[in-house]
Enzyme design. Structure first.
Site, PDB file in Angstrom:
ATOM      1  N   TYR A 146      92.334  -7.680  33.529  1.00  0.00           N
ATOM      2  CA  TYR A 146      91.653  -8.493  32.507  1.00  0.00           C
ATOM      3  C   TYR A 146      91.704  -9.971  32.883  1.00  0.00           C
ATOM      4  O   TYR A 146      90.712 -10.583  33.150  1.00  0.00           O
ATOM      5  CB  TYR A 146      92.281  -8.248  31.139  1.00  0.00           C
ATOM      6  CG  TYR A 146      91.560  -8.954  30.017  1.00  0.00           C
ATOM      7  CD1 TYR A 146      90.376  -8.428  29.502  1.00  0.00           C
ATOM      8  CD2 TYR A 146      92.050 -10.130  29.474  1.00  0.00           C
ATOM      9  CE1 TYR A 146      89.691  -9.072  28.483  1.00  0.00           C
ATOM     10  CE2 TYR A 146      91.379 -10.788  28.445  1.00  0.00           C
ATOM     11  CZ  TYR A 146      90.201 -10.249  27.956  1.00  0.00           C
ATOM     12  OH  TYR A 146      89.530 -10.891  26.941  1.00  0.00           O
ATOM     13  N   SER A 186      84.853  -6.951  28.928  1.00  0.00           N
ATOM     14  CA  SER A 186      84.777  -8.232  28.246  1.00  0.00           C
ATOM     15  C   SER A 186      85.047  -9.356  29.258  1.00  0.00           C
ATOM     16  O   SER A 186      84.291  -9.499  30.220  1.00  0.00           O
ATOM     17  CB  SER A 186      85.760  -8.262  27.073  1.00  0.00           C
ATOM     18  OG  SER A 186      85.493  -9.352  26.213  1.00  0.00           O
ATOM     19  N   ASP A 223      76.773  -5.121  20.075  1.00  0.00           N
ATOM     20  CA  ASP A 223      77.908  -5.950  20.469  1.00  0.00           C
ATOM     21  C   ASP A 223      77.621  -7.387  20.050  1.00  0.00           C
ATOM     22  O   ASP A 223      76.836  -8.089  20.697  1.00  0.00           O
ATOM     23  CB  ASP A 223      78.138  -5.866  21.979  1.00  0.00           C
ATOM     24  CG  ASP A 223      79.427  -6.562  22.414  1.00  0.00           C
ATOM     25  OD1 ASP A 223      80.008  -7.291  21.583  1.00  0.00           O
ATOM     26  OD2 ASP A 223      79.840  -6.377  23.566  1.00  0.00           O
ATOM     27  N   HIS A 254      81.495  -3.966  20.662  1.00  0.00           N
ATOM     28  CA  HIS A 254      82.333  -4.427  21.772  1.00  0.00           C
ATOM     29  C   HIS A 254      83.393  -3.400  22.158  1.00  0.00           C
ATOM     30  O   HIS A 254      84.010  -3.514  23.205  1.00  0.00           O
ATOM     31  CB  HIS A 254      82.992  -5.751  21.385  1.00  0.00           C
ATOM     32  CG  HIS A 254      83.465  -6.550  22.553  1.00  0.00           C
ATOM     33  ND1 HIS A 254      82.630  -6.962  23.580  1.00  0.00           N
ATOM     34  CD2 HIS A 254      84.700  -7.028  22.879  1.00  0.00           C
ATOM     35  CE1 HIS A 254      83.318  -7.646  24.468  1.00  0.00           C
ATOM     36  NE2 HIS A 254      84.578  -7.696  24.082  1.00  0.00           N
TER      37      HIS A 254
END
Length: 714
Positions: A486, A566, A649, A684
């Site tokens: 991430y 993301s 989203d 999302h």
């Protein structure tokens, strides 16, 4: 449908095999109109030929048609993947176990969610007493025919007589708040609209605090920027139009405000932020004096300089966790009834960063991260350390909910090979008992979870978790590997169970999770080293992880798949541009792909704390250098890429993925496919029904498996 692991091991062997790319070459892509938008920013002409794909699919027939045509091509391609059915069945089997949330106790009642296994949404149950009969309170599975309406947040009132809960529809960040009579199970008439990024905080039994934004203009629900968030009080039995404004900053429309209430009901806590950074202002409202002072809020912390997270309050004494003068956090307390409150250190900063804290009974339970794995320590309220809570190796802890004076709490522990087990802890005696343990179709001990460390480009030591089957690890042979990370927003990635990842490993592959810079695994310094002008460190750390996996013989040269969502989707887009030779395949999920316009939609403006301002020249130059949409290398062979997003989203709007995919498909990137999978009635990620989650995971893993040579054989 359940398979024992022994049977699975006997039936599946996965080895890298030569991929005949002509069998699954890039298909003919749908035609995408190129616009002529060119804007000059700081002396550079920036072409944006797919600007029109930013339009909301609900408002633009042209975008809706593009989505339909892209999905048709992608669906036809995915249907031909040889391992798709295997992954769909295996992931479904791995999802099919009973799972609980950590219980919340209010009054004499215990509230928790329980999913029987494959239910699209988890119903909410209550027990009267710990050993009382279970009673169904809410079943969101009947709220929508497609299962895409979810129970989001929920909190019982202080005596457990009422339940405040939020409803999420189609994956959107917007919430509808409702109230239930717990005794009768009947809904009350109360309903709140346009709540978003909100806490749920009861003020006694009379009503609750919540945060909302003004109603957006018609047709702008999923794209308009979010400004003027305010805290309101809703009194049970009254319409929303009668709600009382508690706290707002009309002179600072960009501020966000959340509300909480201490367990004893004495103080309302208003926490304000100006972005995603952990820098807050805190105001307090003395609820005991509300009849005299109303909603008068007095400042406790001003300046947006540090993180301040309220643990709880006992009378006038307030406990907080902060990184003020402590980058890895410490616990402080103050007396709000004092004429001049002063801060006192209760738990000083330690080598490991604090990940959470709560007060249960007469004890302070503090969770820490040691190399991204959880520890739990216990202190009395003066800060004297007591015996730690033994957790059981590499894993993540959650929960520890409770109240001062109540020596009972619940927590969960999980790891890559173990779904969460829920424990009840008597803090007075230290006795721990199992409240709920999943019954699994595999033996967690048949998998090896280890942690390794590798060096990044600048010599920084970075941790990485690795999971494999024991027989695969013992063989010493390289196998197709899925690498995930991430790297942003101070978010720590800790060990957790995923049915999709377990299916990949059961098929014979390896799963790796790299705790790259930008996260919160080592406190503020680790976060700062991976944001703003330091963002390239994030990509370098990830590339170094891939190189390490190959160097150590964990994955073959043509067997490395990458995945991120993301901010992690941005990561996949950036490294695919920077090192397309290193990766065989990738999945960029709900990613931020246009770094020059991310601040134009919904919550995107908050992300400037990590990314910078596209309108400032110094930040623009950094963003321009790695923006996935703007740095695709024409004429360079790329890994096979599956971009995934959803039409609802409203966190990272799908226009990011639409534009990025259109640019990929227009470039000459070699024979491997560049596809996009666009989910409908999803957002999302949160609230996604189980059946959609299984289908999506199967599509992604079958795609990655094909291009890395992971071939489960029944």
């Amino acid at each position: 449908m359940r398979l024992t692991l022994a049977a699975a091991l006997a039936a599946t062997i996965a080895t890298p095999m030569h991929i005949q790319a002509q069998d699954m070459n890039a298909p003919a892509y749908p035609e995408t109109r190129r616009g002529d938008v060119v804007e000059t920013q700081f002396g550079e002409a920036i072409a944006d030929p797919y600007r029109w794909l930013e339009e909301d699919v609900r408002n633009s027939p042209e975008v809706a048609d593009w989505v339909k045509r892209e999905n048709a091509v992608t669906d036809a391609y995915l249907a031909k993947l040889p391992a798709r059915a295997w992954f769909r069945e295996r992931i479904g089997e791995l999802f099919d176990f009973e799972r609980f949330s950590t219980p919340v106790k209010k009054g004499a009642r215990y509230f928790y969610t329980r999913n029987s296994g494959l239910q699209n949404q988890s119903p909410l149950y209550v027990r009267d007493g710990l050993t009382g009969a279970e009673r169904l309170l809410l079943d969101p599975n009947g709220w929508a025919a497609d299962g895409a309406t979810a129970l989001s947040g929920w909190t019982p009132s202080p005596d457990g007589s009422k339940l405040l809960y939020s409803v999420q529809d189609g994956g959107s960040d917007w919430r509808i708040l409702r109230v239930l009579d717990v005794t009768t199970g009947e809904p009350l008439a109360d309903e709140i609209r346009w709540a978003k990024f909100t806490g749920l905080a009861w003020v006694g039994e009379e009503g609750f605090l919540y945060s909302r934004f003004p109603e957006p203009e018609e047709g702008q629900d999923f794209q308009a920027l979010n400004y003027n968030q305010a805290v309101y009080f809703h009194r049970i039995g009254t319409p929303q139009s009668a709600d009382e404004l508690v706290y707002a900053t009309p002179d600072h429309a960009d501020y966000m405000h959340g509300a909480g209430v201490t367990s004893d009901g004495r103080w309302a806590i208003i926490t304000s932020s100006i972005g995603t950074d952990a820098r807050y202002e805190v105001h307090v409202i003395d609820l005991a004096a509300r009849g005299e002072r109303g909603w008068a809020a007095r400042p406790l912390i001003t300046g947006f300089d540090n993180a301040w997270s309220v643990v709880d309050g006992i009378g006038g004494r307030l406990f907080v966790v902060t990184n003020q003068d402590a980058p890895r956090y410490r616990v402080l307390s103050t007396d709000l009834d004092a004429a001049e409150p002063e801060w006192k250190v209760i738990v000083p900063e330690k080598e490991q960063p604090i990940d959470g804290a709560s007060i249960v009974g007469n004890e302070l339970i503090v969770s820490y991260l040691k190399d991204a794995s959880s520890l739990a320590r216990v202190f009395d309220l003066s800060g004297q350390e007591k015996a730690p809570i033994e957790l059981g190796g590499i894993g993540s802890v959650g929960g520890f909910t409770g109240e001062p004076g109540d020596p009972e709490t619940f927590y969960s522990f999980s790891s890559f090979n173990r779904p969460p087990t829920i424990y009840r802890l008597d803090t007075a005696s230290g006795e721990r008992t199992v409240f709920a343990e999943p019954q699994l179709a595999f033996n967690p001990d048949d998998f090896v979870v280890e942690q390794r460390f590798y060096q990044s480009k600048d010599g920084t030591r970075v941790p990485m978790f690795l999971m494999r089957r024991k027989d695969v690890a013992a063989s010493g042979k390289p196998v197709p590997t899925l690498l995930y990370a991430y790297g942003g927003f101070d978010i720590s990635l800790t060990p957790s169970f995923s049915a999709g990842r377990m299916a990949w490993v059961q098929a014979g592959g390896a799963f790796a999770l790299a705790n790259i810079r930008g996260g919160g695994e080592y406190g503020k310094a680790w976060h700062d080293a991976g944001r703003l002008a330091n963002k390239q460190n994030v990509f370098d750390d990830f590339v170094a992880a891939g190189e390490y996996l190959k160097k150590e013989g964990i994955t073959p040269q043509d067997g490395l798949a990458i995945q991120g969502g993301s901010n992690g989707g941005l990561l996949i887009g950036a490294v695919s541009n920077q090192r397309p030779d290193l990766f065989a395949a990738g999945n960029a999920a709900v990613g931020v792909m246009d770094m020059l316009r991310f601040d134009r939609w919904t919550a995107g403006r908050y992300w400037v704390d990590d990314y910078g301002y596209p309108s400032k020249e110094a930040d623009f130059k950094v963003l321009r250098a790695y923006s996935p949409y703007h740095n695709i290398k024409q004429g360079t062979p790329y890994p096979a890429l599956l971009v995934t997003t959803a039409d609802t989203d409203d966190r990272v709007v799908p226009g990011h993925s639409f534009k990025y995919t259109a640019a990929l498909q227009a470039a000459d990137l070699g024979p491997k496919p560049q596809l996009i999978r666009i989910e409908t009635r999803a957002g999302h990620g949160s609230g996604k029904p189980t059946d959609k989650a299984i289908e999506e995971a199967a599509d992604i893993e079958a795609f990655l498996a094909y291009w890395t040579g992971l071939t489960p054989k029944d």
